[in-house]
Design a protein around this motif. Sequence first.
Motif, mmCIF file in Angstrom:
data_model
loop_
_atom_site.group_PDB
_atom_site.id
_atom_site.type_symbol
_atom_site.label_atom_id
_atom_site.label_comp_id
_atom_site.label_asym_id
_atom_site.label_seq_id
_atom_site.Cartn_x
_atom_site.Cartn_y
_atom_site.Cartn_z
ATOM 1 N N MET A 193 0.560 -1.396 -0.304
ATOM 2 C CA MET A 193 -0.214 -0.331 0.065
ATOM 3 C C MET A 193 1.345 1.571 -0.168
ATOM 4 S SD MET A 193 -3.259 -1.117 0.120
ATOM 5 C CE MET A 193 -3.967 -2.667 -0.084
ATOM 6 N N SER A 194 0.686 2.386 -0.939
ATOM 7 C CA SER A 194 1.133 3.530 -1.006
ATOM 8 C C SER A 194 1.739 4.255 0.552
ATOM 9 C CB SER A 194 0.883 4.104 -2.001
ATOM 10 O OG SER A 194 -0.328 5.055 -1.181
ATOM 11 N N ARG A 195 2.260 4.905 0.493
ATOM 12 C CA ARG A 195 2.426 5.447 2.080
ATOM 13 C C ARG A 195 1.613 6.506 2.287
ATOM 14 N NH1 ARG A 195 8.070 6.342 4.733
ATOM 15 N NH2 ARG A 195 8.415 4.140 4.277
ATOM 16 N N ALA A 196 1.439 7.508 1.071
ATOM 17 C CA ALA A 196 0.414 8.261 0.938
ATOM 18 C C ALA A 196 -0.986 7.898 1.764
ATOM 19 C CB ALA A 196 -0.184 9.063 -0.343
ATOM 20 N N ARG A 197 -1.497 7.095 0.927
ATOM 21 C CA ARG A 197 -2.670 6.224 1.224
ATOM 22 C C ARG A 197 -2.766 5.784 2.867
ATOM 23 N NH1 ARG A 197 -5.817 0.962 -1.126
ATOM 24 N NH2 ARG A 197 -7.966 0.768 0.341
ATOM 25 N N VAL A 198 -1.856 5.713 3.468
ATOM 26 C CA VAL A 198 -1.885 5.133 4.900
ATOM 27 C C VAL A 198 -1.618 6.442 5.912
ATOM 28 C CG1 VAL A 198 0.037 3.994 6.637
ATOM 29 C CG2 VAL A 198 -0.211 3.443 4.516
ATOM 30 N N THR A 199 -0.407 7.788 5.358
ATOM 31 C CA THR A 199 -1.177 8.959 5.884
ATOM 32 C C THR A 199 -2.310 9.485 5.186
ATOM 33 O OG1 THR A 199 0.676 8.641 5.411
ATOM 34 C CG2 THR A 199 0.545 11.272 6.370
ATOM 35 N N LEU A 200 -3.379 9.534 4.615
ATOM 36 C CA LEU A 200 -4.362 10.350 4.594
ATOM 37 C C LEU A 200 -5.252 9.253 5.723
ATOM 38 C CD1 LEU A 200 -6.156 11.999 3.185
ATOM 39 C CD2 LEU A 200 -6.627 9.939 2.108
ATOM 40 N N VAL B 275 -11.665 -4.857 13.778
ATOM 41 C CA VAL B 275 -10.759 -3.695 13.494
ATOM 42 C C VAL B 275 -9.468 -3.495 12.767
ATOM 43 C CG1 VAL B 275 -8.881 -2.218 14.625
ATOM 44 C CG2 VAL B 275 -11.604 -2.545 15.440
ATOM 45 N N PRO B 276 -8.421 -4.998 13.393
ATOM 46 C CA PRO B 276 -7.269 -5.320 12.083
ATOM 47 C C PRO B 276 -7.951 -5.799 11.036
ATOM 48 C CG PRO B 276 -7.467 -6.239 14.551
ATOM 49 C CD PRO B 276 -8.821 -5.996 14.215
ATOM 50 N N HIS B 277 -9.361 -6.410 10.436
ATOM 51 C CA HIS B 277 -9.869 -6.468 8.782
ATOM 52 C C HIS B 277 -9.869 -5.003 8.044
ATOM 53 C CE1 HIS B 277 -9.836 -10.574 8.324
ATOM 54 N NE2 HIS B 277 -9.964 -10.790 10.176
ATOM 55 N N ALA B 278 -10.785 -4.184 8.821
ATOM 56 C CA ALA B 278 -10.813 -3.179 8.572
ATOM 57 C C ALA B 278 -9.495 -2.150 8.007
ATOM 58 C CB ALA B 278 -12.251 -1.920 8.761
ATOM 59 N N VAL B 279 -8.654 -2.108 8.677
ATOM 60 C CA VAL B 279 -7.505 -1.219 8.580
ATOM 61 C C VAL B 279 -6.239 -1.988 7.873
ATOM 62 C CG1 VAL B 279 -5.378 -0.771 9.970
ATOM 63 C CG2 VAL B 279 -7.452 -0.315 11.320
ATOM 64 N N ARG B 280 -6.367 -3.024 7.871
ATOM 65 C CA ARG B 280 -5.973 -4.178 6.798
ATOM 66 C C ARG B 280 -6.126 -3.454 5.894
ATOM 67 N NH1 ARG B 280 -6.110 -9.580 9.023
ATOM 68 N NH2 ARG B 280 -4.596 -8.990 10.819
ATOM 69 N N ALA B 281 -7.661 -3.418 5.567
ATOM 70 C CA ALA B 281 -7.925 -3.058 4.317
ATOM 71 C C ALA B 281 -6.954 -1.767 3.565
ATOM 72 C CB ALA B 281 -9.415 -2.782 4.366
ATOM 73 N N PHE B 282 -6.422 -0.422 4.558
ATOM 74 C CA PHE B 282 -6.103 0.449 4.217
ATOM 75 C C PHE B 282 -4.746 0.587 4.318
ATOM 76 C CE2 PHE B 282 -10.226 1.697 5.533
ATOM 77 C CZ PHE B 282 -10.235 2.748 3.946
ATOM 78 N N THR B 283 -4.041 -0.219 4.750
ATOM 79 C CA THR B 283 -2.971 -0.604 5.525
ATOM 80 C C THR B 283 -1.965 -1.389 4.859
ATOM 81 O OG1 THR B 283 -2.397 -1.715 7.285
ATOM 82 C CG2 THR B 283 -2.938 0.622 7.827
ATOM 83 N N GLY B 284 -3.128 -2.594 4.811
ATOM 84 C CA GLY B 284 -1.662 -4.088 4.102
ATOM 85 C C GLY B 284 -1.476 -4.665 5.222
ATOM 86 N N PRO B 285 -1.230 -5.878 4.864
ATOM 87 C CA PRO B 285 -0.698 -6.636 5.799
ATOM 88 C C PRO B 285 0.074 -6.884 6.706
ATOM 89 C CG PRO B 285 -0.567 -7.752 4.168
ATOM 90 C CD PRO B 285 -0.855 -6.445 3.608
#
Lengths: 342, 275
Positions: free
Chosen positions: A1-8, A272-282
């Motif tokens: 996942m891109s760094r920008a997406r994680v930051t956002l 929570v971990p599942h939802a977050v994984r969608a944004f941060t990757g595993p």
Amino acid sequence: MSRARVTLFTTALLVAGVLVVLASITLGTERVSLYTAWDEWQRGADWADAPALSVLLKLRLPRTLASLLAGAGLAVAGCAFQALLRNPLATPYTLGVSSAAALGAWSAFIVADFGWLVWAEHLPMGQIFAFVFAGADVLLVWMLAARSARSSPTLLLLAGVTLGMLANSGIMFSRYIASPTRLVVMDRWLMGGVDIIGYGPVLALFFGVVPCMAVLILLAGRFDQLGFSRDLAESRGINVARLQWFTFLVGSLLTAVVVAQVGPIGFIGLVVPHAVRAFTGPGHRRLMPISMLAGGIFLCACDVAARLLLPGETPIGIVTTLIGAPFFLYLLLRRKFTDWEY
Amino acid sequence: MTPSAAQPGVRDMAMLLSAQAVSYAYTPGVAALAGADIQIAPGCMTGIVGPNGSGKSTLLRLLCGLLAPDSGTITLDGKALARIAPRSRAQILGYLPQAVQPAFSLTAFETVCLGRYPYTGALGSLRETDLDIARRCMADTQTSDLRDRDFSTLSGGERQRVLIAGSLAQEPNLLLLDEPTAALDLHHAREVFALMRRLADEGLGIAVVTHDLNLAAQYCDALTLIGGDHRVHAAGSPAEVMTESTLGAAYASTIRVGKHPFAGTPFAAADGASR
């Protein structure tokens, strides 16, 4: 996942967090104006003269802190159990850890009611019993997993659910023998709730949850290796058996501390971990700190929702289960589930 | 270029992994491997072959320190393998297990980066040099295009190349691979063997467990043949090991040996009624 997406995502999470905390300390059966409270603070009035300030500081703030800490802890424990058992459906709740801890915490009350272990009355027996029972549960599930090399996620979950049922029957038995006054308190507690009063529970949560979370998050890089391949992890210099023991102990302790304070609140460790994984990757080095943040905010938001949307002070455990159960079913029915193996 | 070729002098050519008379039993009394000798040297590609259940994978797990031998000694660069700290060992010795099944899906690049673990600090954070090495290892295995692909969506051949890239990112002197071509078609299997051959020519020591005797004969410098009795039956060049009598005894069946149609190396096939 891109760094920008994680930051956002993290930024959005923090903004949501501030809003949720503000809502949590002001909204409820009684609205508290921050201005009024500030005024009362400035005046240095007695508690009796400062209704807004005392609701804020004695009720709302501890409750908010408790939900943040409990949610964060359960989410991090979820991440850790999922890595430990190499199974994305493993959580404190689905593995039966929460039920076992609840039985443990409740047994401590019963023991006290019967006048046993009087010498131990100054110890936090609720927490100790909760930890012992939770630990026994994880140990059993884990031994089952280790016993059959090819144990499937289905087997693990069924084992967890079965142990959870066993714990629940223990709880029913303790309800059967409990005194009526105890029973009322107990039933309410079993629904899971953060409607605590004062800072005692908050401090217990803080000193139990924060060190456990810190330790687990420090292991994130090792969880990446373990999740990828057990043998590769071992060959790269990780003592897998020691890592598993340690994670299992700390994860159980974390769950036990939370359950002993706020009751068995379900599904946070899954949703929570599942939802977050969608944004941060595993990758756990991003997943775990952000899950910690998201878990606290999510539980706090559930608490606000329970106060606003449902009549009276609906227990938070009901809300998280209403959200979590359908989510869990969705994950179970998703095709990819069959690809997972221990 | 391999990571080592980019940093001349880093790889110690004398680094030798050696097992003498090692035995191992998973259940006491039932030998999985009995008195095996083998040497893995930099720049040399050794094939470990033999029938199912003969102890090939066990030997590989012993060699990389995942198992401790019941008897016999294993030394790395003259030191007892068990006495080398796991992280230091991992900087010398890479291991690629059979059929890697990740529980969580990482991208190909993240997968390769996992190989940097033995070099990371307590927090496991990767420095820019670690990322550079990972990129170089992907280029070296022709997997750069797969960089952002989800590991679980890769084909069998792509997966193996990415996994090998991850092992190379570990910058080992020696690499042990357990059936890297088990799930691959003949074309992709040959590609993986050719890649291992090239890495060996560039100085990496390779030990590969395989069931493909003919590819092993074509690409390996040496073969170690373990028989159904869990003992080493023969060790030496493919021509020395792949004879009808030696193979026949190890596999306890009739094996015919001829010449590979174009490589000229020994070519073995099991005999029996055919249609």
